[in-house]
Each structure stands twice: as C-alpha cells, then as structure tokens.
Motif scaffolding. Structure first.
Motif, PDB file in Angstrom:
ATOM      1  N   ASP A  37      26.329  25.685  42.283  1.00 51.45           N
ATOM      2  CA  ASP A  37      27.293  24.896  43.059  1.00 51.45           C
ATOM      3  C   ASP A  37      28.494  25.725  43.488  1.00 51.45           C
ATOM      4  OD1 ASP A  37      26.249  22.452  43.531  1.00 51.45           O
ATOM      5  OD2 ASP A  37      26.938  21.580  41.642  1.00 51.45           O
ATOM      6  N   PHE A  38      28.280  27.008  43.698  1.00 51.75           N
ATOM      7  CA  PHE A  38      29.339  27.930  44.136  1.00 51.75           C
ATOM      8  C   PHE A  38      30.500  27.971  43.150  1.00 51.75           C
ATOM      9  CE2 PHE A  38      27.403  26.678  48.290  1.00 51.75           C
ATOM     10  CZ  PHE A  38      26.924  27.922  48.648  1.00 51.75           C
ATOM     11  N   LYS A  39      30.184  27.873  41.870  1.00 45.32           N
ATOM     12  CA  LYS A  39      31.269  27.939  40.870  1.00 45.32           C
ATOM     13  C   LYS A  39      31.207  29.268  40.127  1.00 45.32           C
ATOM     14  CE  LYS A  39      30.845  23.072  40.133  1.00 45.32           C
ATOM     15  NZ  LYS A  39      30.460  22.041  39.192  1.00 45.32           N
ATOM     16  N   LEU A  40      32.372  29.790  39.856  1.00 47.31           N
ATOM     17  CA  LEU A  40      32.477  31.019  39.071  1.00 47.31           C
ATOM     18  C   LEU A  40      32.084  30.701  37.633  1.00 47.31           C
ATOM     19  CD1 LEU A  40      33.583  33.977  38.997  1.00 47.31           C
ATOM     20  CD2 LEU A  40      35.801  32.990  38.404  1.00 47.31           C
ATOM     21  N   THR A  41      31.212  31.524  37.043  1.00 48.47           N
ATOM     22  CA  THR A  41      30.832  31.277  35.646  1.00 48.47           C
ATOM     23  C   THR A  41      31.770  32.078  34.732  1.00 48.47           C
ATOM     24  OG1 THR A  41      29.295  33.134  35.641  1.00 48.47           O
ATOM     25  CG2 THR A  41      28.388  30.987  36.286  1.00 48.47           C
ATOM     26  N   PRO A  42      31.951  31.611  33.512  1.00 52.49           N
ATOM     27  CA  PRO A  42      32.817  32.357  32.586  1.00 52.49           C
ATOM     28  C   PRO A  42      32.354  33.803  32.400  1.00 52.49           C
ATOM     29  CG  PRO A  42      32.295  30.184  31.689  1.00 52.49           C
ATOM     30  CD  PRO A  42      31.479  30.339  32.929  1.00 52.49           C
ATOM     31  N   ASP A  43      31.033  34.022  32.363  1.00 54.34           N
ATOM     32  CA  ASP A  43      30.522  35.390  32.198  1.00 54.34           C
ATOM     33  C   ASP A  43      30.900  36.274  33.376  1.00 54.34           C
ATOM     34  OD1 ASP A  43      29.395  34.969  29.828  1.00 54.34           O
ATOM     35  OD2 ASP A  43      27.301  34.868  30.529  1.00 54.34           O
ATOM     36  N   ALA A  44      30.689  35.732  34.577  1.00 56.64           N
ATOM     37  CA  ALA A  44      31.014  36.523  35.779  1.00 56.64           C
ATOM     38  C   ALA A  44      32.508  36.833  35.809  1.00 56.64           C
ATOM     39  CB  ALA A  44      30.591  35.770  37.039  1.00 56.64           C
ATOM     40  N   LEU A  45      33.320  35.871  35.386  1.00 58.34           N
ATOM     41  CA  LEU A  45      34.768  36.118  35.342  1.00 58.34           C
ATOM     42  C   LEU A  45      35.073  37.228  34.341  1.00 58.34           C
ATOM     43  CD1 LEU A  45      37.731  35.551  35.926  1.00 58.34           C
ATOM     44  CD2 LEU A  45      37.646  33.652  34.292  1.00 58.34           C
ATOM     45  N   ALA A  46      34.509  37.109  33.140  1.00 63.18           N
ATOM     46  CA  ALA A  46      34.798  38.099  32.089  1.00 63.18           C
ATOM     47  C   ALA A  46      34.397  39.504  32.566  1.00 63.18           C
ATOM     48  CB  ALA A  46      34.060  37.727  30.809  1.00 63.18           C
ATOM     49  N   ARG A  47      33.255  39.584  33.259  1.00 58.76           N
ATOM     50  CA  ARG A  47      32.777  40.897  33.722  1.00 58.76           C
ATOM     51  C   ARG A  47      33.671  41.495  34.808  1.00 58.76           C
ATOM     52  NH1 ARG A  47      27.642  38.555  33.652  1.00 58.76           N
ATOM     53  NH2 ARG A  47      27.751  38.205  35.891  1.00 58.76           N
ATOM     54  N   SER A  48      34.410  40.645  35.517  1.00 57.96           N
ATOM     55  CA  SER A  48      35.209  41.138  36.653  1.00 57.96           C
ATOM     56  C   SER A  48      36.601  41.605  36.236  1.00 57.96           C
ATOM     57  CB  SER A  48      35.384  40.035  37.693  1.00 57.96           C
ATOM     58  OG  SER A  48      34.171  39.388  37.906  1.00 57.96           O
ATOM     59  N   ILE A  49      36.971  41.305  35.003  1.00 57.67           N
ATOM     60  CA  ILE A  49      38.336  41.642  34.569  1.00 57.67           C
ATOM     61  C   ILE A  49      38.401  43.125  34.173  1.00 57.67           C
ATOM     62  CG2 ILE A  49      40.080  41.178  32.795  1.00 57.67           C
ATOM     63  CD1 ILE A  49      38.963  38.264  32.744  1.00 57.67           C
ATOM     64  N   THR A  50      39.401  43.810  34.729  1.00 57.04           N
ATOM     65  CA  THR A  50      39.620  45.217  34.361  1.00 57.04           C
ATOM     66  C   THR A  50      41.070  45.348  33.904  1.00 57.04           C
ATOM     67  OG1 THR A  50      40.566  46.022  36.426  1.00 57.04           O
ATOM     68  CG2 THR A  50      38.155  45.869  36.345  1.00 57.04           C
ATOM     69  N   LYS A  51      41.464  46.558  33.570  1.00 60.66           N
ATOM     70  CA  LYS A  51      42.854  46.724  33.121  1.00 60.66           C
ATOM     71  C   LYS A  51      43.837  46.527  34.283  1.00 60.66           C
ATOM     72  CE  LYS A  51      43.020  51.826  33.258  1.00 60.66           C
ATOM     73  NZ  LYS A  51      42.853  51.839  34.687  1.00 60.66           N
ATOM     74  N   ASN A  52      43.325  46.526  35.501  1.00 59.84           N
ATOM     75  CA  ASN A  52      44.221  46.320  36.655  1.00 59.84           C
ATOM     76  C   ASN A  52      44.283  44.872  37.136  1.00 59.84           C
ATOM     77  OD1 ASN A  52      44.873  49.067  36.873  1.00 59.84           O
ATOM     78  ND2 ASN A  52      42.915  49.454  37.899  1.00 59.84           N
ATOM     79  N   THR A  53      43.506  43.988  36.498  1.00 59.19           N
ATOM     80  CA  THR A  53      43.481  42.599  36.987  1.00 59.19           C
ATOM     81  C   THR A  53      44.818  41.929  36.709  1.00 59.19           C
ATOM     82  OG1 THR A  53      41.144  42.506  36.411  1.00 59.19           O
ATOM     83  CG2 THR A  53      42.232  40.420  36.907  1.00 59.19           C
ATOM     84  N   LYS A  54      45.357  41.326  37.745  1.00 61.09           N
ATOM     85  CA  LYS A  54      46.634  40.629  37.565  1.00 61.09           C
ATOM     86  C   LYS A  54      46.460  39.127  37.693  1.00 61.09           C
ATOM     87  CE  LYS A  54      51.337  40.472  37.818  1.00 61.09           C
ATOM     88  NZ  LYS A  54      52.485  41.239  38.212  1.00 61.09           N
ATOM     89  N   MET A  55      45.469  38.729  38.501  1.00 61.64           N
ATOM     90  CA  MET A  55      45.456  37.330  38.894  1.00 61.64           C
ATOM     91  C   MET A  55      44.043  36.865  39.214  1.00 61.64           C
ATOM     92  SD  MET A  55      47.547  36.111  42.277  1.00 61.64           S
ATOM     93  CE  MET A  55      49.197  36.355  41.693  1.00 61.64           C
ATOM     94  N   LEU A  56      43.807  35.600  38.915  1.00 63.76           N
ATOM     95  CA  LEU A  56      42.566  34.930  39.334  1.00 63.76           C
ATOM     96  C   LEU A  56      42.974  33.812  40.288  1.00 63.76           C
ATOM     97  CD1 LEU A  56      39.580  33.883  39.057  1.00 63.76           C
ATOM     98  CD2 LEU A  56      40.368  32.592  37.055  1.00 63.76           C
ATOM     99  N   LEU A  57      42.216  33.696  41.380  1.00 68.82           N
ATOM    100  CA  LEU A  57      42.501  32.624  42.343  1.00 68.82           C
ATOM    101  C   LEU A  57      41.422  31.556  42.231  1.00 68.82           C
ATOM    102  CD1 LEU A  57      43.538  34.077  45.764  1.00 68.82           C
ATOM    103  CD2 LEU A  57      43.959  31.769  45.004  1.00 68.82           C
ATOM    104  N   LEU A  58      41.821  30.323  42.048  1.00 71.04           N
ATOM    105  CA  LEU A  58      40.836  29.236  41.978  1.00 71.04           C
ATOM    106  C   LEU A  58      41.190  28.173  42.999  1.00 71.04           C
ATOM    107  CD1 LEU A  58      40.390  28.659  38.127  1.00 71.04           C
ATOM    108  CD2 LEU A  58      38.735  29.699  39.707  1.00 71.04           C
ATOM    109  N   CYS A  59      40.163  27.587  43.605  1.00 71.80           N
ATOM    110  CA  CYS A  59      40.397  26.517  44.579  1.00 71.80           C
ATOM    111  C   CYS A  59      39.393  25.412  44.283  1.00 71.80           C
ATOM    112  CB  CYS A  59      40.191  27.060  45.993  1.00 71.80           C
ATOM    113  SG  CYS A  59      40.417  25.836  47.292  1.00 71.80           S
ATOM    114  N   SER A  60      39.876  24.300  43.760  1.00 70.51           N
ATOM    115  CA  SER A  60      38.975  23.193  43.407  1.00 70.51           C
ATOM    116  C   SER A  60      39.703  21.869  43.650  1.00 70.51           C
ATOM    117  CB  SER A  60      38.584  23.315  41.928  1.00 70.51           C
ATOM    118  OG  SER A  60      37.775  22.238  41.533  1.00 70.51           O
ATOM    119  N   PRO A  61      39.137  20.980  44.445  1.00 72.15           N
ATOM    120  CA  PRO A  61      37.932  21.108  45.258  1.00 72.15           C
ATOM    121  C   PRO A  61      38.062  22.270  46.237  1.00 72.15           C
ATOM    122  CG  PRO A  61      38.763  18.839  45.295  1.00 72.15           C
ATOM    123  CD  PRO A  61      39.796  19.649  44.623  1.00 72.15           C
ATOM    124  N   SER A  62      36.899  22.831  46.575  1.00 70.29           N
ATOM    125  CA  SER A  62      36.920  24.093  47.313  1.00 70.29           C
ATOM    126  C   SER A  62      36.842  23.933  48.834  1.00 70.29           C
ATOM    127  CB  SER A  62      35.736  24.941  46.837  1.00 70.29           C
ATOM    128  OG  SER A  62      35.289  25.821  47.854  1.00 70.29           O
TER     129      SER A  62
END
Ligand code: PMP
Ligand code: GLU
Length: 402
Positions: free
Chosen positions: A150-175
């Motif tokens: 359903d075009f939703k970010l999964t917790p695993d995919a989020l965890a894998r995308s985080i690096t030491k440079n990550t500052k922010m996550l953008l979420l839009c719901s309803p999208s």
C-alpha cells in the motif's frame, strides 16, 4: 548574454502538478474541452462563513502587517484544534503561520538542514518535497515503497536507510499522491525505529505532513504522528493548513508546529523573507478552524462518492489498477501494463509520455508518476466534479483499449 541562473536553482525541477495544470489551462484557453484531473485542489467554493469573516476583517481594518509568525488568535485556534482533536498540548509560540503548507515546509527545511544532511523521503512522494530539500543543499534519500505494501514505508526499509548523516524523515499520511494511510500501529512501529536511531548520533527528526488529516474515508483511522510515543513531540514537526480541508487553496494559509527553538528560527526566517501571511486570510482561517465544521463533512461525503466511483472504474478498465485510497483525493493508477506499446502510432514507454499523450489524444490531464519519484503510474485527482470524472475515465478507457 542572458544572466546566469544560480546553480542551485538550475538544478530545481519546476512543480509537475503545477505544470500539468498550466498545460490543461492553456488547452482550455485555446477552446478545447479539457477533463482536468491534474491538480489536487478541492473544486468547492470556500464556505461562505469563511469568506464573510474575511470581509469583516477588511471592514475592521485588519489590512496591515501582522506579527511575522502569525496573529496570536490564529495560533491559539491551531493549538486548540490539535488539543481537542489529538490531545496534543502545544504552546502558541510553537506555531508559525506561513503562506501555505508548501511555504511552511520550505521554512522547516531551511532552518533545520545543512548541506550534506540526508532526508529520508518514501516514494511515491509529493512533488515538492525532494526539490525543497535540495534547495537547502541537503540530500533527499528516496526510499521506494511497493504497491503491495500500500505504498507504505516498512520499519525495516526505514532502518536500512538511516546513516550517520540522516537528519530527518518525511512522512505524509494520508498520502499525496497515493491516498494510502498508515494505521496508528504502523506509525508507531516507524516511530520506534526513529527513537532507536537517535542513539546513533543525534535525534532523528520527523516532518509529518498532515494536511489531509480531515479527508479520511470510513474504515481508516488518522493518528497525528506526535501522539504515538511520549518522545515524539520534541523531535516532530507537524505540517498542516486550511487549503484542502476548507477548500481554501488560494488563501495561502498553512503552518508548522515544532519544538520552540525551531519555531523561533522559522519566525525569524519568515520575518526577513515574506513577513506575515496575508492578514485577511489569517482571519478567514480562524473562522475556518473555530466555525461550523459541517462544511468539512459535506465535502468529505462528496469526495467519498467520487472515490468509490473512481475505484470502481479503474478496476473495470483492462490493465489498470490502483491501491486502496484511505484518505486524500488522489488515485495513483498503475499504468505499467500499458507502457511499451503504441497509441495511435505513438510509442509510449514511460509515465511522462503516457500523460502527455493522454492529454493530447483525449484531453484528459493527469500527472506522471515519475514526478512523484515512481515510474509506471499516473496520478488522477478526484477533487473535481463527478461529471468530469465520468468523462475523464471513459476517455482513459478508450485511450488504453485502442
Ligand atoms: N503537502 C501536501 C502533501 C500537499 O498535497 C500540498 C498541496 N499543495 C501541500 C503540502 C501544500 O499545500 P498548501 O501550500 O496549499 O497549503
Ligand atoms: N498539492 C496539490 C497537488 O499535488 C497542489 C499543487 C501543488 O501545490 O503542487 O496537486
């Protein structure tokens, strides 16, 4: 020699939603009937009690500069609304009223992002996110989601995308553009990843764009991101506004709610940049938030009928599909099975070509999935009349079955 445009603006993609709407307008001006599903803006007039409040504001002399960050009464109305709807306690000085939610987002990115900071943006995403992030020199990190999820970010995919440079996550719901919605439980799982990530280096911030929070269809539940865990208010920036809920796109009022130091920085930025949002529109927005809410229910009921119709018609058209829309007023149509073939002699391989050819052959305006970071789709807004939708879907059917 023509002046040289700055490198940062040369790299900026103009808004594809605005561009498609402009193309539709041009065609209409040339005398053609156009079935316009491009722009996400309610087709209803702004409710009359809101317009009257604006007239009264003018008559009462509220036609001058206001405090740059917004008039106290509107900030209070925003705070009251979040308290009563979500039980969230914000202080008025955490609210900054801007010239629409788009401006509020730009301000948030400008005060928080430094060149090289990474911002995780799940795709498909609303057209302006990645471009506004790039304007600051920060790096959008696009994480593709799947139609099957359903075009939703999964917790695993989020965890894998985080690096030491990550500052922010953008979420839009309803999208925007998919209409998909996270359940409170799904948001809570993402929140846990965000909170755990904080131990790596610095607090990971979340910008939660909740502009469609009131446009939610039955069977779906909205939860404001900041409510999900006690740690979240201090690392969440909420974005909202009156454009979609009250059919007030032209009034240009939106806001951010953020930790006090962020709100202070945004207020300072805005005082140099635009001064206040339109004084008259701010008074109108107070009437929207504090006045009768029946207009919202009426518009939602109308959107719900259109959503049902659009869902049914897309399912009927051979080769097209779309995920369930829990909220907002967009269908993100999977057109991938209709790419790589000819339409009236014209070969179409991607969503841009598909949308342009649909407009040229059938006068139906939609927006290419590639503008939202995901190829193989076209976005259709159903914030338009049933008559327009019926004709547009008929023509889409003719287009793909030719
Ligand atoms: N966020 C999203 C997800 C949107 O769809 C829009 C619509 N333009 C905005 C923000 C900005 O809305 P506005 O600037 O009209 O308040
Ligand atoms: N948000 C709406 C859309 O996506 C309005 C256009 C815009 O601001 O980009 O169509």
């Amino acid at each position: 020699m023509p002046p040289t445009i700055s490198r940062i603006v040369q790299a900026l993609e103009p808004s594809a939603t605005m561009a498609m709407a402009a193309k539709a307008r041009e065609l209409r001006a040339s005398g053609k009937t156009v079935y316009d599903l491009s722009l996400g803006e309610p087709d209803f007039d702004t409710p009359s009690h809101i317009c009257q409040a604006a007239a009264q504001a003018m008559d009462s002399g509220h036609t001058h500069y206001t405090v740059a960050s917004g008039i106290p009464e509107l900030k209070q109305a925003v705070v009251d609304q979040y308290l009563s709807a979500h039980g969230l306690e914000y202080a008025p000085q955490q609210v900054v009223i801007s010239n629409g939610a788009k401006h509020a987002l730009h301000n948030v990115f400008t005060v928080l992002l430094d060149p090289g900071d990474e911002v995780i943006i799940p795709a498909p995403y609303w057209v302006s996110y990645a471009e506004l992030v790039k304007l600051t020199g920060a790096v959008p990190v696009i994480v593709q989601t799947a139609e099957a999820d359903d075009f939703k970010l999964t917790p695993d995919a989020l965890a894998r995308s985080i690096t030491k440079n990550t500052k922010m996550l953008l979420l839009c719901s309803p999208s925007n553009p998919t209409g998909s919605m996270y359940s409170p439980d799904e948001l809570g799982q993402l929140a846990d990843v965000v909170i755990d990530a904080a131990v790596i280096d610095r607090d990971l911030l979340v910008v939660a764009d909740e502009i469609y929070e009131r446009l939610v269809y039955s069977g779906h539940q909205f939860a404001s991101f900041a409510t999900l865990r006690p740690e979240l208010p201090e690392r969440t920036i909420l974005i909202n506004g009156v454009s979609k809920t009250y059919a007030m796109t032209g009034w240009r009022i939106g806001w951010s709610m953020s930790p006090a130091n962020v709100a202070k920085a945004i207020g300072g930025l805005q005082s140099q940049q635009t001064s206040n949002a339109c004084s008259i529109s701010q008074y109108a927005a107070i009437a929207a938030l504090t006045g009768p809410q029946q207009c919202v229910d009426e518009m939602l009921a109308e959107f719900a009928k259109r959503r049902e119709f659009v869902t049914r018609r897309i399912a009927e058209i051979p080769g097209l599909s779309c995920a369930e829309m829990g909220g907002a007023f967009y269908a993100f149509i999977n057109i991938s099975r209709h790419l790589g073939r000819s339409y009236d002699g014209v070969r179409i391989d991607n969503s841009t070509q598909w949308c342009l050819e649909l407009l040229s052959q059938k006068s139906v305006a939609t927006v290419m999935g590639s503008a939202f970071g995901t190829e193989g789709y076209a976005r259709a807004s159903f914030a338009t009349s049933m008559e327009n939708l019926e004709a547009a879907l008929e023509r889409i059917e003719q287009f793909v079955t030719q």
